[in-house]
Structures are given as structure tokens and as C-alpha cells.
Write a protein that holds these residues in place. Structure first.
Motif, short mmCIF file in Angstrom:
data_model
loop_
_atom_site.label_atom_id
_atom_site.label_comp_id
_atom_site.label_asym_id
_atom_site.label_seq_id
_atom_site.Cartn_x
_atom_site.Cartn_y
_atom_site.Cartn_z
N GLY A 571 0.78 -1.23 0.00
CA GLY A 571 0.00 0.00 0.00
C GLY A 571 0.82 1.28 0.00
O GLY A 571 0.26 2.38 0.08
N ILE A 572 2.13 1.15 -0.08
CA ILE A 572 2.99 2.34 -0.14
C ILE A 572 2.91 2.91 -1.56
O ILE A 572 3.24 2.23 -2.54
CB ILE A 572 4.45 2.00 0.21
N THR A 573 2.48 4.15 -1.66
CA THR A 573 2.31 4.76 -2.99
C THR A 573 3.54 5.50 -3.48
O THR A 573 3.72 5.69 -4.68
CB THR A 573 1.13 5.75 -2.97
N THR A 574 4.38 5.93 -2.55
CA THR A 574 5.62 6.63 -2.91
C THR A 574 6.78 6.00 -2.16
O THR A 574 6.77 5.93 -0.92
CB THR A 574 5.54 8.13 -2.56
N VAL A 575 7.78 5.55 -2.92
CA VAL A 575 8.97 4.93 -2.32
C VAL A 575 10.16 5.85 -2.55
O VAL A 575 10.47 6.22 -3.69
CB VAL A 575 9.25 3.54 -2.91
N LEU A 576 10.81 6.20 -1.47
CA LEU A 576 12.03 7.01 -1.52
C LEU A 576 13.22 6.12 -1.19
O LEU A 576 13.06 5.02 -0.65
CB LEU A 576 11.96 8.15 -0.50
N ALA A 577 14.41 6.61 -1.51
CA ALA A 577 15.62 5.87 -1.17
C ALA A 577 16.66 6.85 -0.64
O ALA A 577 16.88 7.91 -1.23
CB ALA A 577 16.17 5.13 -2.37
N ALA A 578 17.28 6.49 0.47
CA ALA A 578 18.38 7.29 1.01
C ALA A 578 19.66 6.79 0.35
O ALA A 578 20.26 5.82 0.80
CB ALA A 578 18.46 7.14 2.52
N GLY A 579 20.03 7.43 -0.74
CA GLY A 579 21.20 7.00 -1.48
C GLY A 579 21.07 7.32 -2.95
O GLY A 579 20.04 7.84 -3.41
N PRO A 580 22.10 6.99 -3.74
CA PRO A 580 22.11 7.37 -5.16
C PRO A 580 21.30 6.43 -6.04
O PRO A 580 21.15 5.24 -5.74
CB PRO A 580 23.60 7.29 -5.50
N GLU A 581 20.82 6.94 -7.14
CA GLU A 581 20.03 6.16 -8.08
C GLU A 581 20.85 5.02 -8.70
O GLU A 581 20.32 3.95 -8.99
CB GLU A 581 19.49 7.08 -9.18
#
Length: 613
Positions: A571-581
């Protein structure tokens, strides 16, 4: 025999000096090699690929374009400056300043009730204040009430500065009447009327016009007391975002404009120079502040020299702790900022220092502390520096420091360049009307704002180490000073509004990969970054719609795609990442990447919008 002995001594001295120089040069060369080794390892290159002077890669640039070296040595030695009280006054304008007193602790007093203001002034004088800064007019006592506000005040012992705006003439009339009625030792009375027509014109503050200022100065010249009519208020430029050299250069240009107007009205240049004092902002960058006040005296002394009156180039300096550096969030930290600022101004040779209350950037009722407590803390900040740390015991203690002397010279040079640009535009008034001063300052402000937004410039409690648990503050009615942390604090205001409406802060779920030892660095980074925007991070929230991945690059490569898929299925609609693409190699990737180099203000603003704040 004496000639031979003298020759031998001279030869030995030259050899000793040569040996010291050679030893210093050898030591510097060894240090350079050490720097090259560390940088080569950090950058994973061969030392031969670095510049011939690898230490230049460690330099830091100021907003004046001055490079601060990582190390200063005898290689940076400059000719010794003249003594305090001598042109160009870099070491101070007053050689006879009482070292047991140091600079004067200036207290700011306002309020419309004259009796209450008088009580505050007398209390301040009894508890360490040595100079009075009195607000007159709309936000202060009425001009006619000045005698009541100064009842019992010995003006020959406590210099007085006015902030009277358009009421300055009426205020001067009252003061002159007081002086005429008192059997005082007139030469010991020092009054600064505070007319600031030209700098107020830049800031938009209501003030006496230039013609009225010249007329007032003409009256002040005739007084037996030391009365200065004009204050060149450099804080007007600082509070708009100016760099140090821009603040000094614009202030000196305004000062020269006053000199032209005064001498054009028949005032002798020596008397005109004695009609001017300068007010500058002191910040928590202590070395920059020390050098700034020393440089300011140098530049103005040069103007006096060109005018043919070098010995009158030592204008008084009033230091005021910067409003722009003050934070609205975690405002108690401002006490530390103002302590450093007062230290820098005092060591830099300011004649008067005013420490603003720690909550000066907030409405009067925003912090639960009494006005008496705020004033006492501001006053005691300086008293601690003077009476416990004994900073006033030495005139210009920074003299001889390779760093301070070089920084002083560099700021003075940049300030003179900015002053010359203003002169090339036709002088202060012409440059003001053309907008060139405002444009230059706006460019500096934009650069600083970018550094704050990217967190290259840290503001404790705002864009670094914020306290989300602090009580929401009332920031309505804040002034228009270009405060460094304003953009992040606007994000926090949005979070506070969300909290008031929903009962909780905007939240983001921490999705950690691997053991704590692996993800802890990025978990801490993410929590700190998101909190600076008023966003809380949680490790368990079934209602969360936004999550941030925290792990190593290696974990992202091996497990990142699967974790993103798992989160979206939950149900998570937006996923962020702490780090580089680049750490994510699969087709299923996070939506956004948070690194140390991002524009945090823009990213957090977008995230707040996503979260409904």
C-alpha cells in the motif's frame, strides 16, 4: 671592536632567521606531501594526478569570493600594522581605551511607557550596561517623553544612541534641552542621534531625509558635547542578504555620500568626519567577524585619507548581533550564536556591542520567557566575555595572526572593490536608484539560500539536528529580515499546521535493509533530513503511504528491487531511497532519491505536498 662585534651579531641573526625560514619551508613541504597522500587515498587517484599545491583543494570560499586556506604559516606573513589609534586604524580607533572596561555593553531599550523604560534603563546601568540605545517614536517612547525616560541617567557616564526615525529632530530638541539644563562636564557626554537617511532608504525604513540630516548635523557640530548626527547602518544591507564586503562597501559609499552633502553645505571635512558612526552586524562566524570590523576601519580610513584628513578616519563602530543568523526554531540555540558574534565584534575592536535577545526573530509572545529574562541573558552574554573571560584586557588580540591579518586584508580589498563599483555607477544614491546595490546583494542571498537548501551551510536546529518535539511557535508577525533558515522554517510551519489539523505530524515509514550496522548511517541521515522539513520517521505504521529505503549500496543492488515491490504491494504509494540512483539496477525502482547533495527545501516541500501538508 664594536663594529666587528656588531657585524658578527648581524651575521648570526641573519643565519638564525635563515635557519628558521628553511625549517618552516621544510615543514610546510612535508605537510603538503601528507595532504597529497590523504587526498589521493580519499579520491582513489595517484598523488601525481593532484595539483602541485594539493592543499588548494581544501580551501573554502566565502560569499565575498575569498579563499580560506586550510593552513596559514610564516609564508603568509604581512607587514606589521600600525598601533591602535593610528591610521589606518586597523587595530582600533582608540589607543587609550580602558582595558579594564573593554568595549561598551550597549543595551537596547524600547516601549511606549516612559516610566517603565526609565526603570529598565536604570536597572541595566546598575547591572553592567555601559551604553544606551533608545527607541523613540512609533515603537518607543514619544520624543516629548525622553526627559522622563532618561531621568536619573548620567549621560557623561553612559553614551546614548537614538533610534528615532522621522522623530529624530524632535528627539534631538529634547536632548539638547536636557543638556543645556544640566551642569555636566560637556566633553564627556557622547550622543549619537542615529539619523540614517541613506541606509534607511535602502531598507525602506521611515527616516529623516538627507537634507534634514545635513541640517541636524550642522546643529550637532555646534554643540560642546560629542554629538554625532549620522549613523551609517550597515545592518540594512546585511539583513537583506549582503556578504561582509558588500555590507562594508555599501556602508562606506553611503558614508562618502554624507561627507559630500555635509561639505557641500559648508561643514569642514574634519567636522563632517566626526559626525559619522557606523553600525555593522556581527555573526557567529567569529573569525570572519573579527576581520570584518578590522577591515571596516581600514576602508573608511582610506576614504578619510583621500579627503585629506587621515587622522580623523577612526569612526566609532556599533556592533549588533545579526538578526539574519537567528533561528525561529530551537531559538535557545541563538544564545550560543550571539555569544560567538559578541566575541568576534569585541575582539575585532567594536566600540559598542549590542546583543539582541535570543528570540528577536520571533513575535514578543512566541517564547515563554519574560522580557526581563531575555534582556538579562543578552546583557550577561557580554559581561561573561568581559568580566570572566577578560576579552577586553588586550587591544586587538588578533593582531599578528596570519589567518586574521590575511582575512582582514582580503575583506578590505573586496569591500573597496564593491565601493568602487558603486562610485562608478555615480555614487551611492545613483547606484541605489539604478538597483545595482540591491541586485548584487540579491545574488549573494540567492547563493547563500542555495547553500542552506543543499545543507552545505548548516543551521543547528533548523536544517541540521532539528527538534521535532518542540512546541509549535507563533511566527506570525515576523519581520522581513532575510534570515538564513527561513525556507526550512516555512516547511516546519506547514508541518505545524498539519499537526494542528490531524493530531500527528506528517510521517514517512523507515524501511531498513540489512543489520543495524549497515543501515544505521542512512537511517540517521534520513531521519535528520526529513525532520528538518517537519516530517516524522517511524518504523511501524500500517497507515503509511510513503516509505524511505535505508541501506548500503550493495543491499540496494541485491535486494532493492524486491523491497520496492514489497512496499508497493503493502500500500505504499511513494517509495524514496536514502542514497544514489545508480545503486539500483533493476527495472523496479524508487520514485525519488535523497542524497546529501539534493536541494532539500525543494525535495521536502514536494514530499510535504505528497503527504497532504
Amino acid at each position: 671592536m664594536s663594529t666587528v662585534t656588531g657585524s658578527i651579531i648581524d651575521l648570526l641573526e641573519r643565519k638564525r632567521t635563515s635557519d628558521v625560514s628553511n625549517t618552516a619551508e621544510t615543514g610546510y613541504t612535508e605537510w603538503q606531501r601528507g595532504v597529497a597522500g590523504v587526498l589521493a587515498k580519499a579520491r582513489r587517484v595517484d598523488p601525481s594526478e593532484l595539483p602541485a599545491n594539493p592543499e588548494t583543494l581544501l580551501g573554502a570560499a566565502t560569499y565575498d569570493g575569498i579563499t580560506i586556506s586550510p593552513l596559514y604559516s610564516s609564508r603568509d606573513d604581512l607587514p606589521e600594522s600600525t598601533l591602535p589609534g593610528e591610521f589606518p586604524f586597523v587595530r582600533g580607533r582608540d589607543a587609550g581605551r580602558d582595558v579594564n572596561r573593554g568595549w561598551l555593553v550597549s543595551g537596547r531599550f524600547g516601549g511606549t511607557d516612559a516610566a517603565q523604560t526609565n526603570a529598565s534603563i536604570l536597572d541595566g546601568l546598575e547591572n553592567g550596561v555601559g551604553a544606551i540605545w533608545l527607541t523613540v517614536g512609533t515603537s518607543g517612547v514619544a520624543a516629548a517623553a525622553i526627559p522622563a525616560a532618561l531621568d536619573g541617567v548620567l549621560l557623561d557616564l553612559a553614551p546614548l544612541t537614538l533610534d528615532a526615525g522621522t522623530d529624530v529632530v524632535a528627539a534631538a530638541d529634547e536632548l539638547f534641552s536636557i543638556l543645556d539644563a544640566r551642569p555636566a562636564d560637556s566633553p564627556d557626554v557622547t550622543i549619537n542621534l542615529g539619523a540614517a537617511a541613506l541606509t534607511s532608504r535602502f531598507s525602506g525604513k521611515a527616516d529623516l531625509d538627507l537634507a534634514g540630516t545635513v541640517e541636524l548635523a550642522g546643529r550637532a557640530v555646534q554643540r560642546a558635547e560629542t554629538v554625532r548626527a549620522i549613523t551609517v547602518d550597515g545592518t540594512a544591507f546585511h539583513n537583506a542578504g549582503a556578504s561582509d564586503s558588500e555590507e562594508l562597501g555599501a556602508a562606506v559609499a553611503a558614508g562618502l555620500e554624507y561627507l559630500r552633502a555635509l561639505t557641500g553645505a559648508g561643514v569642514a571635512i574634519t567636522a563632517a568626519l566626526r559626525q559619522i558612526e557606523f553600525r555593522f552586524a556581527a555573526t557567529d562566524d567569529q573569525f570572519q567577524t573579527i576581520a570584518k570590523f578590522r577591515a571596516a576601519r581600514t576602508v573608511w580610513a582610506r576614504v578619510a585619507q583621500v579627503c585629506g584628513a587621515s587622522e580623523f578616519g577612526g569612526a566609532p563602530q556599533h556592533a549588533v548581533t545579526s538578526e539574519a543568523m537567528l533561528a525561529q526554531r530551537d531559538p535557545w540555540v541563538n544564545m550560543l550564536r550571539t555569544t560567538l558574534a559578541a566575541f568576534g565584534a569585541g575582539v575585532g575592536g567594536a566600540d559598542y556591542v549590542t546583543v539582541l535577545p535570543f528570540d528577536a526573530s520571533l513575535p514578543a509572545d512566541a517564547v515563554e520567557a519574560s522580557p526581563a529574562f531575555k534582556a538579562r541573558m543578552a546583557r550577561n552574554t557580554q559581561l561573561l566575555l568581559l568580566e570572566e573571560s577578560h576579552l577586553g584586557r588586550v587591544l586587538d588580540p588578533g593582531a599578528g595572526s596570519w589567518y586574521i591579518e590575511n582575512l582582514t586584508a582580503a575583506i578590505a580589498e573586496k569591500a573597496w572593490e564593491f565601493f568602487q563599483k558603486i562610485e562608478a555607477d555615480g555614487g551611492y544614491v545613483a547606484a541605489l536608484e539604478a538597483g545595482s546595490i540591491a541586485d548584487a546583494i540579491a545574488a549573494t542571498k540567492a547563493q547563500r539560500d542555495s547553500d542552506v537548501a543543499h545543507r552545505r551551510k548548516s543551521i543547528t536546529g533548523v536544517n541540521e539536528f532539528p527538534n521535532l518535539a518542540e512546541k509549535p511557535l507563533n511566527t506570525v508577525g515576523s519581520n522581513d529580515v532575510a534570515r538564513y533558515g527561513a525556507a526550512f522554517e516555512a516547511l516546519r510551519d506547514r508541518s505545524d499546521a498539519y499537526l494542528a489539523a490531524k493530531g500527528v505530524r506528517p510521517r514517512v515509514l523507515i524501511a531498513a535493509l540489512g543489520p543495524v550496522a549497515e543501515h544505521n548511517v542512512r537511517t540517521t541521515f534520513a531521519s535528520n533530513l526529513l525532520a528538518s522539513g517537519g516530517i516524522e520517521t517511524v518504523v511501524d505504521d500500517s497507515d503509511a503511504t510513503v516509505a524511505i529505503l535505508c541501506g548500503t549500496d550493495a543491499r540496494y543492488t541485491s535486494e532493492g528491487e524486491a523491497k520496492v515491490t514489497e512496499l508497493r504491494a503493502a500500500g505504499i504509494t511513494t517509495v524514496l531511497a536514502a542514497g544514489p540512483e545508480k545503486a539500483f539496477t533493476g527495472e523496479t525502482r524508487p520514485d525519488h532519491y535523497f542524497t546529501a547533495r539534493i536541494d532539500a527545501v525543494a525535495a521536502l516541500s514536494q514530499l510535504l505536498e505528497t503527504l497532504g501538508a
